[in-house]
Scaffold this motif. Structure first.
Motif, PDB file in Angstrom:
ATOM      1  N   ALA A  58       6.232   7.173 -22.596  1.00 59.02           N
ATOM      2  CA  ALA A  58       7.164   6.159 -22.677  1.00 59.02           C
ATOM      3  C   ALA A  58       6.375   5.047 -23.037  1.00 59.02           C
ATOM      4  CB  ALA A  58       7.758   5.924 -21.044  1.00 59.02           C
ATOM      5  N   ALA A  59       5.255   4.540 -22.691  1.00 56.70           N
ATOM      6  CA  ALA A  59       4.406   3.494 -23.300  1.00 56.70           C
ATOM      7  C   ALA A  59       4.315   3.592 -24.613  1.00 56.70           C
ATOM      8  CB  ALA A  59       3.206   3.455 -22.460  1.00 56.70           C
ATOM      9  N   ARG A  60       3.817   4.670 -25.216  1.00 57.07           N
ATOM     10  CA  ARG A  60       3.745   4.997 -26.668  1.00 57.07           C
ATOM     11  C   ARG A  60       5.192   4.669 -27.488  1.00 57.07           C
ATOM     12  NH1 ARG A  60      -0.296   8.758 -24.807  1.00 57.07           N
ATOM     13  NH2 ARG A  60       1.279  10.423 -24.874  1.00 57.07           N
ATOM     14  N   GLY A  61       6.208   5.162 -26.611  1.00 53.03           N
ATOM     15  CA  GLY A  61       7.641   4.863 -27.182  1.00 53.03           C
ATOM     16  C   GLY A  61       8.033   3.429 -27.333  1.00 53.03           C
ATOM     17  N   LEU A  62       7.449   2.541 -26.610  1.00 53.36           N
ATOM     18  CA  LEU A  62       7.521   1.424 -26.513  1.00 53.36           C
ATOM     19  C   LEU A  62       6.542   0.355 -27.388  1.00 53.36           C
ATOM     20  CD1 LEU A  62       8.142   0.564 -22.740  1.00 53.36           C
ATOM     21  CD2 LEU A  62       9.525   0.379 -24.317  1.00 53.36           C
ATOM     22  N   GLY A  63       5.812   1.251 -28.148  1.00 52.86           N
ATOM     23  CA  GLY A  63       5.017   0.505 -29.041  1.00 52.86           C
ATOM     24  C   GLY A  63       3.409   0.104 -28.603  1.00 52.86           C
ATOM     25  N   LEU A  64       3.199   0.666 -27.353  1.00 50.40           N
ATOM     26  CA  LEU A  64       2.025   0.333 -26.706  1.00 50.40           C
ATOM     27  C   LEU A  64       0.849   1.004 -26.828  1.00 50.40           C
ATOM     28  CD1 LEU A  64       3.406  -0.652 -23.097  1.00 50.40           C
ATOM     29  CD2 LEU A  64       3.061  -2.170 -24.957  1.00 50.40           C
ATOM     30  N   ASP A  65      -0.373   0.678 -27.168  1.00 53.37           N
ATOM     31  CA  ASP A  65      -1.419   1.354 -27.556  1.00 53.37           C
ATOM     32  C   ASP A  65      -2.145   1.998 -26.536  1.00 53.37           C
ATOM     33  OD1 ASP A  65      -3.510   2.905 -28.767  1.00 53.37           O
ATOM     34  OD2 ASP A  65      -4.488   0.928 -29.711  1.00 53.37           O
ATOM     35  N   THR A  66      -1.697   3.148 -25.916  1.00 52.83           N
ATOM     36  CA  THR A  66      -2.277   3.543 -24.764  1.00 52.83           C
ATOM     37  C   THR A  66      -3.874   3.988 -24.777  1.00 52.83           C
ATOM     38  OG1 THR A  66      -1.541   5.721 -25.125  1.00 52.83           O
ATOM     39  CG2 THR A  66      -0.117   4.193 -23.831  1.00 52.83           C
ATOM     40  N   ALA A  67      -4.264   4.104 -26.025  1.00 53.98           N
ATOM     41  CA  ALA A  67      -5.603   4.445 -26.216  1.00 53.98           C
ATOM     42  C   ALA A  67      -6.729   3.156 -26.091  1.00 53.98           C
ATOM     43  CB  ALA A  67      -5.629   5.194 -27.462  1.00 53.98           C
ATOM     44  N   ASP A  68      -5.876   2.128 -26.309  1.00 54.26           N
ATOM     45  CA  ASP A  68      -6.778   1.043 -26.501  1.00 54.26           C
ATOM     46  C   ASP A  68      -7.017   0.400 -25.035  1.00 54.26           C
ATOM     47  OD1 ASP A  68      -8.037  -1.552 -26.682  1.00 54.26           O
ATOM     48  OD2 ASP A  68      -6.178  -2.451 -27.643  1.00 54.26           O
ATOM     49  N   PRO A  69      -8.404   0.672 -24.523  1.00 49.06           N
ATOM     50  CA  PRO A  69      -8.833   0.261 -22.963  1.00 49.06           C
ATOM     51  C   PRO A  69      -8.710  -1.255 -22.742  1.00 49.06           C
ATOM     52  CG  PRO A  69     -10.812   0.664 -24.353  1.00 49.06           C
ATOM     53  CD  PRO A  69      -9.464   0.999 -25.262  1.00 49.06           C
ATOM     54  N   SER A  70      -8.716  -2.224 -23.676  1.00 50.87           N
ATOM     55  CA  SER A  70      -8.382  -3.369 -23.218  1.00 50.87           C
ATOM     56  C   SER A  70      -7.118  -4.096 -23.435  1.00 50.87           C
ATOM     57  CB  SER A  70      -9.401  -4.310 -24.600  1.00 50.87           C
ATOM     58  OG  SER A  70      -8.511  -4.027 -25.733  1.00 50.87           O
ATOM     59  N   LEU A  71      -6.091  -3.224 -23.526  1.00 51.48           N
ATOM     60  CA  LEU A  71      -4.582  -3.386 -23.561  1.00 51.48           C
ATOM     61  C   LEU A  71      -4.236  -3.840 -22.073  1.00 51.48           C
ATOM     62  CD1 LEU A  71      -2.073  -4.085 -25.166  1.00 51.48           C
ATOM     63  CD2 LEU A  71      -1.554  -1.555 -24.781  1.00 51.48           C
ATOM     64  N   ARG A  72      -3.976  -5.174 -22.363  1.00 57.20           N
ATOM     65  CA  ARG A  72      -3.330  -5.610 -20.890  1.00 57.20           C
ATOM     66  C   ARG A  72      -1.647  -5.967 -21.142  1.00 57.20           C
ATOM     67  NH1 ARG A  72      -6.892  -3.545 -19.793  1.00 57.20           N
ATOM     68  NH2 ARG A  72      -8.661  -3.917 -18.196  1.00 57.20           N
ATOM     69  N   CYS A  73      -0.608  -5.833 -19.941  1.00 58.91           N
ATOM     70  CA  CYS A  73       0.696  -5.913 -20.412  1.00 58.91           C
ATOM     71  C   CYS A  73       0.881  -6.675 -18.958  1.00 58.91           C
ATOM     72  CB  CYS A  73       1.455  -4.844 -20.597  1.00 58.91           C
ATOM     73  SG  CYS A  73       0.990  -3.917 -22.079  1.00 58.91           S
ATOM     74  N   ARG A  74       2.149  -7.308 -19.109  1.00 55.36           N
ATOM     75  CA  ARG A  74       2.993  -7.949 -17.695  1.00 55.36           C
ATOM     76  C   ARG A  74       4.487  -7.453 -17.517  1.00 55.36           C
ATOM     77  NH1 ARG A  74       0.030 -12.531 -16.197  1.00 55.36           N
ATOM     78  NH2 ARG A  74      -1.226 -13.348 -17.700  1.00 55.36           N
ATOM     79  N   ALA A  75       4.877  -7.225 -16.150  1.00 54.11           N
ATOM     80  CA  ALA A  75       6.110  -6.773 -16.101  1.00 54.11           C
ATOM     81  C   ALA A  75       7.079  -8.159 -15.922  1.00 54.11           C
ATOM     82  CB  ALA A  75       6.280  -5.825 -15.099  1.00 54.11           C
ATOM     83  N   VAL A  76       7.960  -7.955 -16.192  1.00 56.38           N
ATOM     84  CA  VAL A  76       8.974  -9.212 -16.113  1.00 56.38           C
ATOM     85  C   VAL A  76      10.366  -8.885 -15.368  1.00 56.38           C
ATOM     86  CG1 VAL A  76      10.158 -11.385 -17.129  1.00 56.38           C
ATOM     87  CG2 VAL A  76       7.961 -10.665 -18.044  1.00 56.38           C
ATOM     88  N   ALA A  77      10.602  -9.576 -14.405  1.00 55.95           N
ATOM     89  CA  ALA A  77      11.868  -9.355 -13.501  1.00 55.95           C
ATOM     90  C   ALA A  77      12.811 -10.468 -13.916  1.00 55.95           C
ATOM     91  CB  ALA A  77      11.434  -9.120 -12.087  1.00 55.95           C
ATOM     92  N   ALA A  78      14.119 -10.091 -14.133  1.00 53.89           N
ATOM     93  CA  ALA A  78      15.134 -11.188 -14.438  1.00 53.89           C
ATOM     94  C   ALA A  78      16.198 -10.933 -13.408  1.00 53.89           C
ATOM     95  CB  ALA A  78      15.487 -11.129 -15.578  1.00 53.89           C
ATOM     96  N   ALA A  79      16.468 -12.241 -12.835  1.00 54.77           N
ATOM     97  CA  ALA A  79      17.708 -12.177 -11.942  1.00 54.77           C
ATOM     98  C   ALA A  79      19.040 -11.601 -12.535  1.00 54.77           C
ATOM     99  CB  ALA A  79      18.085 -13.698 -11.697  1.00 54.77           C
ATOM    100  N   GLN A  80      18.915 -11.850 -14.004  1.00 55.77           N
ATOM    101  CA  GLN A  80      20.156 -11.133 -14.627  1.00 55.77           C
ATOM    102  C   GLN A  80      19.581 -10.562 -15.765  1.00 55.77           C
ATOM    103  OE1 GLN A  80      23.200 -14.433 -15.329  1.00 55.77           O
ATOM    104  NE2 GLN A  80      24.092 -13.976 -13.266  1.00 55.77           N
TER     105      GLN A  80
END
Length: 341
Positions: free
Chosen positions: A155-177
């Motif tokens: 799923a991460a690769r489907g989102l365009g995230l390079d899962t092979a990059d050990p330095s990659l960091r992401c954040r989750a964001v929760a919205a009220a709406q």
């Protein structure tokens, strides 16, 4: 494609050249060429330097027609042909050609190069904040702690995230709406930059792709500390889990929708007494001094003192002492937590 380009060239040279440009960049994309190779192709085809600047993902690249990579140390010129990388975004890809009228071939080079560059950046550095919303099912899978690890990586690769990059960091964001989001670590939604956010947001810590469920849990907790920012709900509309520290433990003590603690009920009763009450109490709880609080709510210092005398009478405890101010901060925080998301 070559045969088609040859036939078109006999009728319309620009059309033939455009088809060759499309075939060229399609081949580079199919072979998973990198950014420098794509920009070199644009520069060679156009016969002038090509420049790429994506500030969101910290990419600055310039290649000359002879294939040399150089630094981006000069400003862009208004007349250079350019295209954005995201819809309605700022220019990000330029051909450094002095203004000489519109060119069909230049337009095709820019369009196809931008498409290829966007594909590479999405794959290696994550989607830019301005991109269209990704597939919600993929985001849901990436954030689901119960999903198998291979499913989350896919799923991460489907989102365009390079899962092979050990330095990659992401954040989750929760919205009220709105649906949950995953953003690059360097992207911090902030109402002070670019206008207020669309509703309340809780932002999780920067983590590796496989740890995004943990960031999502923290983002949802941070969302509970947000406020609408108006007179009847003062506070921050965007709260980062990184900034909460030990205060985040309160989420385990205050259940959403449960009976509010007595101090919260006291704050609610005081708020019903005067329209200025919540804004004044919030200013006292979040500023460095009473004079700063008076400036925050745009009243004279003596007026603030009168308001606080009235507030203390309604609340049942002082708010101008360190202990009373701390109690007020807790009461206002618990008020946000008790209401739920």
């Amino acid at each position: 494609m070559k045969e088609l380009a040859g036939r078109l060239a006999t009728v319309d040279p620009d059309a033939g050249a455009a088809v060759r440009v499309i075939a060229y960049f399609d081949a580079l994309t199919e072979n998973r060429a990198g950014l420098e190779a794509l920009l070199r192709g644009a520069a060679v085809l156009a016969g002038c330097p090509a420049r790429l600047v994506d500030t969101d993902r910290q990419v600055r690249l310039r290649v000359t027609p002879d294939g040399r990579r150089t630094g981006v140390d000069t400003a862009t010129e208004p007349g250079w042909p350019s295209v954005p990388l995201v819809p309605n975004g700022p220019p990000a890809l330029w051909l450094e050609r002095p203004e000489s009228g519109p060119s069909v071939v230049d337009a095709v080079i820019l369009e196809r190069a931008a498409h290829a560059v966007r594909t590479v950046l999405d794959r290696t550095r994550g989607r830019a904040p301005g991109r269209a919303d990704p597939d919600p099912a993929l985001v849901e899978t990436v954030l689901d702690a119960t999903a198998p690890e291979p499913a989350r990586l896919l799923a991460a690769r489907g989102l365009g995230l390079d899962t092979a990059d050990p330095s990659l960091r992401c954040r989750a964001v929760a919205a009220a709406q709105g649906p949950p989001r995953v953003v690059p670590a360097g992207h911090r939604p902030d109402p002070q930059g670019g206008g207020p956010p669309a509703g309340r947001l809780g932002v999780g810590p920067a983590v590796r792709v496989l740890d995004l469920p943990r960031s999502w849990a923290a983002a949802r907790a941070a969302l509970r500390f947000t406020a609408e920012g108006g007179a009847q709900d003062p506070g921050q509309r965007v709260v980062h889990a990184d900034d909460l520290g030990g205060i985040a433990l309160l989420t385990e003590l205050i259940a959403p929708g449960a009976e509010p603690p007595p101090d919260v009920l006291a704050v609610e009763a005081a708020a019903a007494d005067a329209p200025w009450m919540l804004g004044t109490l919030h200013a006292v709880a979040t500023t460095a001094s009473l004079r700063a609080a008076a400036a925050e709510v745009s009243v004279h210092h003596s007026t603030l003192q009168d308001r606080l005398l009235h507030a203390e009478h309604l609340l049942g405890w002082p708010v101008r002492t360190p202990q009373g101010r701390f109690r007020l901060q807790l009461a206002l925080t618990m008020r946000q937590l008790a209401r739920g998301q």
